[in-house]
Design a protein around this motif. Structure first.
Motif, PDB file in Angstrom:
ATOM      1  N   TYR A   1     -23.308  40.618 -29.230  1.00  0.00           N
ATOM      2  CA  TYR A   1     -22.131  39.776 -28.960  1.00  0.00           C
ATOM      3  C   TYR A   1     -22.101  38.567 -29.892  1.00  0.00           C
ATOM      4  O   TYR A   1     -21.043  38.157 -30.371  1.00  0.00           O
ATOM      5  N   ILE A   2     -23.268  37.998 -30.160  1.00  0.00           N
ATOM      6  CA  ILE A   2     -23.314  36.764 -30.941  1.00  0.00           C
ATOM      7  C   ILE A   2     -22.758  36.974 -32.354  1.00  0.00           C
ATOM      8  O   ILE A   2     -22.297  36.020 -32.997  1.00  0.00           O
ATOM      9  N   CYS A   3     -22.752  38.184 -32.840  1.00  0.00           N
ATOM     10  CA  CYS A   3     -22.218  38.427 -34.190  1.00  0.00           C
ATOM     11  C   CYS A   3     -20.701  38.270 -34.250  1.00  0.00           C
ATOM     12  O   CYS A   3     -20.106  38.372 -35.324  1.00  0.00           O
TER      13      CYS A   3
ATOM     14  N   ASN B   1     -28.063  35.075 -36.472  1.00  0.00           N
ATOM     15  CA  ASN B   1     -28.256  33.746 -35.883  1.00  0.00           C
ATOM     16  C   ASN B   1     -27.155  32.811 -36.390  1.00  0.00           C
ATOM     17  O   ASN B   1     -27.006  32.648 -37.608  1.00  0.00           O
ATOM     18  N   PRO B   2     -26.418  32.147 -35.483  1.00  0.00           N
ATOM     19  CA  PRO B   2     -25.379  31.218 -35.947  1.00  0.00           C
ATOM     20  C   PRO B   2     -25.944  30.107 -36.822  1.00  0.00           C
ATOM     21  O   PRO B   2     -27.092  29.690 -36.651  1.00  0.00           O
ATOM     22  N   ARG B   3     -25.113  29.661 -37.772  1.00  0.00           N
ATOM     23  CA  ARG B   3     -25.482  28.537 -38.640  1.00  0.00           C
ATOM     24  C   ARG B   3     -24.897  27.258 -38.056  1.00  0.00           C
ATOM     25  O   ARG B   3     -23.895  27.305 -37.334  1.00  0.00           O
TER      26      ARG B   3
ATOM     27  N   GLU C   1     -27.337  37.992 -24.252  1.00  0.00           N
ATOM     28  CA  GLU C   1     -26.760  37.897 -25.600  1.00  0.00           C
ATOM     29  C   GLU C   1     -27.141  36.617 -26.350  1.00  0.00           C
ATOM     30  O   GLU C   1     -26.851  36.504 -27.544  1.00  0.00           O
ATOM     31  N   SER C   2     -27.776  35.648 -25.670  1.00  0.00           N
ATOM     32  CA  SER C   2     -28.194  34.418 -26.365  1.00  0.00           C
ATOM     33  C   SER C   2     -29.138  34.791 -27.505  1.00  0.00           C
ATOM     34  O   SER C   2     -30.058  35.586 -27.318  1.00  0.00           O
ATOM     35  N   CYS C   3     -28.908  34.186 -28.677  1.00  0.00           N
ATOM     36  CA  CYS C   3     -29.779  34.535 -29.812  1.00  0.00           C
ATOM     37  C   CYS C   3     -31.128  33.841 -29.699  1.00  0.00           C
ATOM     38  O   CYS C   3     -32.086  34.210 -30.372  1.00  0.00           O
ATOM     39  N   GLY C   4     -31.204  32.812 -28.848  1.00  0.00           N
ATOM     40  CA  GLY C   4     -32.488  32.174 -28.576  1.00  0.00           C
ATOM     41  C   GLY C   4     -32.851  31.021 -29.494  1.00  0.00           C
ATOM     42  O   GLY C   4     -33.937  30.456 -29.364  1.00  0.00           O
ATOM     43  N   GLN C   5     -31.949  30.638 -30.386  1.00  0.00           N
ATOM     44  CA  GLN C   5     -32.272  29.531 -31.306  1.00  0.00           C
ATOM     45  C   GLN C   5     -32.356  28.175 -30.623  1.00  0.00           C
ATOM     46  O   GLN C   5     -33.160  27.338 -31.011  1.00  0.00           O
ATOM     47  N   CYS C   6     -31.440  27.907 -29.654  1.00  0.00           N
ATOM     48  CA  CYS C   6     -31.429  26.572 -29.037  1.00  0.00           C
ATOM     49  C   CYS C   6     -32.031  26.652 -27.639  1.00  0.00           C
ATOM     50  O   CYS C   6     -31.667  27.525 -26.845  1.00  0.00           O
ATOM     51  N   THR C   7     -32.859  25.669 -27.327  1.00  0.00           N
ATOM     52  CA  THR C   7     -33.546  25.671 -26.031  1.00  0.00           C
ATOM     53  C   THR C   7     -32.566  25.639 -24.845  1.00  0.00           C
ATOM     54  O   THR C   7     -32.723  26.416 -23.907  1.00  0.00           O
ATOM     55  N   PRO C   8     -31.535  24.755 -24.854  1.00  0.00           N
ATOM     56  CA  PRO C   8     -30.661  24.720 -23.667  1.00  0.00           C
ATOM     57  C   PRO C   8     -30.014  26.081 -23.380  1.00  0.00           C
ATOM     58  O   PRO C   8     -29.870  26.464 -22.215  1.00  0.00           O
ATOM     59  N   CYS C   9     -29.644  26.797 -24.424  1.00  0.00           N
ATOM     60  CA  CYS C   9     -28.998  28.098 -24.226  1.00  0.00           C
ATOM     61  C   CYS C   9     -30.033  29.160 -23.864  1.00  0.00           C
ATOM     62  O   CYS C   9     -29.880  29.887 -22.883  1.00  0.00           O
ATOM     63  N   ARG C  10     -31.098  29.235 -24.629  1.00  0.00           N
ATOM     64  CA  ARG C  10     -32.126  30.268 -24.389  1.00  0.00           C
ATOM     65  C   ARG C  10     -32.708  30.144 -22.982  1.00  0.00           C
ATOM     66  O   ARG C  10     -32.747  31.114 -22.237  1.00  0.00           O
TER      67      ARG C  10
ATOM     68  N   ASN D   1     -24.554  20.991 -26.104  1.00  0.00           N
ATOM     69  CA  ASN D   1     -25.882  20.712 -26.660  1.00  0.00           C
ATOM     70  C   ASN D   1     -26.464  21.890 -27.440  1.00  0.00           C
ATOM     71  O   ASN D   1     -27.686  22.036 -27.527  1.00  0.00           O
ATOM     72  N   THR D   2     -25.591  22.725 -27.947  1.00  0.00           N
ATOM     73  CA  THR D   2     -26.095  23.922 -28.624  1.00  0.00           C
ATOM     74  C   THR D   2     -25.452  24.078 -30.008  1.00  0.00           C
ATOM     75  O   THR D   2     -24.446  23.432 -30.306  1.00  0.00           O
ATOM     76  N   ILE D   3     -26.029  24.965 -30.799  1.00  0.00           N
ATOM     77  CA  ILE D   3     -25.532  25.172 -32.167  1.00  0.00           C
ATOM     78  C   ILE D   3     -24.147  25.830 -32.154  1.00  0.00           C
ATOM     79  O   ILE D   3     -23.269  25.467 -32.922  1.00  0.00           O
ATOM     80  N   CYS D   4     -23.971  26.804 -31.287  1.00  0.00           N
ATOM     81  CA  CYS D   4     -22.708  27.564 -31.321  1.00  0.00           C
ATOM     82  C   CYS D   4     -22.044  27.554 -29.946  1.00  0.00           C
ATOM     83  O   CYS D   4     -22.647  27.129 -28.961  1.00  0.00           O
ATOM     84  N   PRO D   5     -20.804  28.045 -29.857  1.00  0.00           N
ATOM     85  CA  PRO D   5     -20.084  27.972 -28.572  1.00  0.00           C
ATOM     86  C   PRO D   5     -20.600  28.912 -27.485  1.00  0.00           C
ATOM     87  O   PRO D   5     -20.102  28.866 -26.372  1.00  0.00           O
ATOM     88  N   LEU D   6     -21.605  29.770 -27.783  1.00  0.00           N
ATOM     89  CA  LEU D   6     -22.086  30.654 -26.718  1.00  0.00           C
ATOM     90  C   LEU D   6     -22.665  29.848 -25.555  1.00  0.00           C
ATOM     91  O   LEU D   6     -22.522  30.217 -24.400  1.00  0.00           O
ATOM     92  N   GLY D   7     -23.294  28.717 -25.888  1.00  0.00           N
ATOM     93  CA  GLY D   7     -23.842  27.870 -24.825  1.00  0.00           C
ATOM     94  C   GLY D   7     -22.740  27.395 -23.883  1.00  0.00           C
ATOM     95  O   GLY D   7     -22.842  27.535 -22.655  1.00  0.00           O
ATOM     96  N   ASP D   8     -21.662  26.869 -24.462  1.00  0.00           N
ATOM     97  CA  ASP D   8     -20.524  26.418 -23.641  1.00  0.00           C
ATOM     98  C   ASP D   8     -19.936  27.592 -22.859  1.00  0.00           C
ATOM     99  O   ASP D   8     -19.579  27.459 -21.687  1.00  0.00           O
TER     100      ASP D   8
END
Ligand code: L3W
Ligand code: SF4
Length: 441
Positions: free
Chosen positions: A168-170, A186-188, A352-361, A397-404
């Motif tokens: 999904y993250i792609c 991984n989102p940039r 589906e979280s890519c796991g890069q950011c702690t709040p999301c992962r 608090n995350t790199i990409c909108p998946l967290g939101d």
């Protein structure tokens, strides 16, 4: 009845093939566009007011005008066909039944942006569609609408179809570009936006399938005419994929002036709710947007009807409104359990979280675990507050909108349906065998 721009010929047998598509006016917009200057086409797209149809609603003309043009550096158009948002299946419909509409839109857009190599990045699970697209590309090439020196204009264009592997993250534009470059999706961090530094660090425009297909009618009728359809900043038509507890699930083209009530109950669209059940709630823009209870879905807080457009759906902000998002319209009747539903979504985002950011992962995992506990009747009242607290810590608090996207459904469910969460806590035995909806209506 809504005006049809994208799906006006969808019912014609064989429209998937070049010959039939051409017979019904196909590629006439491309012929017209290739006689215009790229700047003139850009002006038409700006005038049209077209907003990105993938979820964010960002103005397409403005995005195109941000494209950097350093001397000697190739630029690219990438079509985001990684449609993986739960409840969203409108791009699949377009690609499966009207592949030439997308190819024609890509030709016009690539010419405008100066992209000689453009890509369609398609969701891996749509396993049968790349063949349809590749066949259409071959047909267009054989007819002189792709390849070298298209229609004698000196403009060259190759289109490649790249299959994703099911993440999904792609669908997040920078993760998509990473994947297209052959790496893990991984989102940039943004900025830089793809318009400045995208595919292989080259200026790149990433647009949704429906946005690019919409460029064809914009050129056909002109940006000003397109802007007259719809209302306010919700111009043109929008594809809605409707599913859940409705009599007529499917893909509908609406002109964004109709009310939510009309969309759910009229025979032209969803045809009402099966077995005369009551409407409980709806998620109008794909799983990432806030769920809205029936009373706020049919009317805004000011008592105005709620319309199927960007502004009206968001009316009142996130506390009372929602978002148009990708147009994945999910209807829940009175029998549905919001806790169960929210848990299903939390499981999806955690997976589906890519796991890069702690709040999301970590946060998506905690939300899923707590929701599972509450849903099974094993939760405590303080778990509801803990859940609220966790979603607050993810949002923003995350790199990409998946967290939101993971946080909003949980926030909206607690905000509007706290009684259902409390029912599960107060009725541990009942919630093992029944859901809130069945037990309470
Ligand atoms: C250049 C600037 N470009 C913004 C561009 C940006 C992007 C577009 C929108 O997320 C949402 C998400 C999901 N210079 C720019 C600029 N841009 N400022 O404009 O950007 P953004 O960050 O607002 O959104 P996004 O990252 O594209 C999309 C929501 O859509 N969603 C998701 C649906 C999922 C699907 C699917 O599965 N296919 O559609 C549904 O609601 O939550 O918030 O291109 O580069 N200064
Ligand atoms: Fe990955 Fe989630 Fe961070 Fe997005 S928000 S980059 S999906 S960990």
């Amino acid at each position: 009845m809504s005006k049809k721009l994208l799906l006006k010929n969808a019912h014609i047998e064989g429209i998937r093939y070049f010959e039939t598509y051409r017979k019904h006016g196909g590629y006439e917009a491309a012929e017209k566009a290739l006689k215009m200057k790229p700047e003139e086409i850009l002006e038409e797209v700006k005038t049209s007011g077209l907003r990105g149809r993938g979820g964010a609603g960002f103005p397409t003309g403005m995005k195109w005008s941000f494209l950097a043009k350093p001397e000697g550096v190739p630029r690219h158009l990438v079509v985001n066909a990684d449609e993986s948002e739960p409840g969203t299946f409108k791009d699949r419909y377009l690609m499966e039944f009207l592949p030439h509409l997308l190819i024609e839109g890509m030709l016009i857009s690539s010419y405008t942006l100066g992209s000689n190599t453009s890509y369609i990045y398609i969701r891996g699970e749509y396993s049968w569609i790349p063949d349809i697209l590749e066949e259409a590309i071959e047909e267009a090439k054989a007819a002189g609408f792709l390849g070298k020196n298209i229609l004698g204009t000196g403009f060259d264009l190759e289109i490649y179809v790249q299959r994703g592997a099911g993440a999904y993250i792609c669908g997040e534009e920078t993760a998509l570009l990473e994947s297209l470059e052959g790496r893990r999706g991984n989102p940039r961090l943004k900025p830089p936006f793809p318009a400045v530094k995208g595919l292989w660090e080259r200026p790149t425009v990433v647009n949704n399938v429906e946005s690019i297909a919409a460029v064809v009618p914009i050129i056909e009728i002109g940006g000003a005419e397109y802007a007259k359809i719809g209302v306010g900043r919700s111009t043109g038509t929008k594809l809605i994929s409707a599913c859940g507890n409705i009599n007529k699930p499917g893909v509908y083209e609406i002109d964004m002036t109709i009310t939510v009530e009309e969309f759910i109950y009229s025979d032209e669209y969803c045809g009402g709710i099966p077995n005369g059940k009551k409407l409980k709630a709806c998620i109008p823009g794909g799983s990432s947007v806030p769920i809205v209870p029936a009373n706020l879905l049919l009317k805004t807080i000011n008592g105005e009807p709620r319309y199927m457009n960007y502004e009206s759906l968001a009316d009142g902000g996130f506390a009372t409104g929602t978002m148009m998002g990708s147009g994945g319209f999910i209807v829940l009747d009175e029998d549905q359990c919001v806790v169960n539903h929210t848990m299903t979504l939390a499981r999806f985002y955690n997976h589906e979280s890519c796991g890069q950011c702690t709040p999301c992962r970590e946060g998506t995992g905690w939300m899923y675990k707590i929701l599972k506990k509450i849903e099974k009747g094993e939760g405590k009242m303080e778990d509801i507050d803990l859940l609220w607290d966790i979603q607050r810590k993810i949002e923003g608090n995350t790199i990409c909108p998946l967290g939101d996207a993971a946080a909003w459904p949980v926030a909206a469910a607690i905000r509007h349906f706290r009684d259902e969460f409390e029912w599960h806590v107060n009725n541990p035995e009942l919630s093992q065998t029944q859901n809130y909806g069945i037990a309470n209506y």
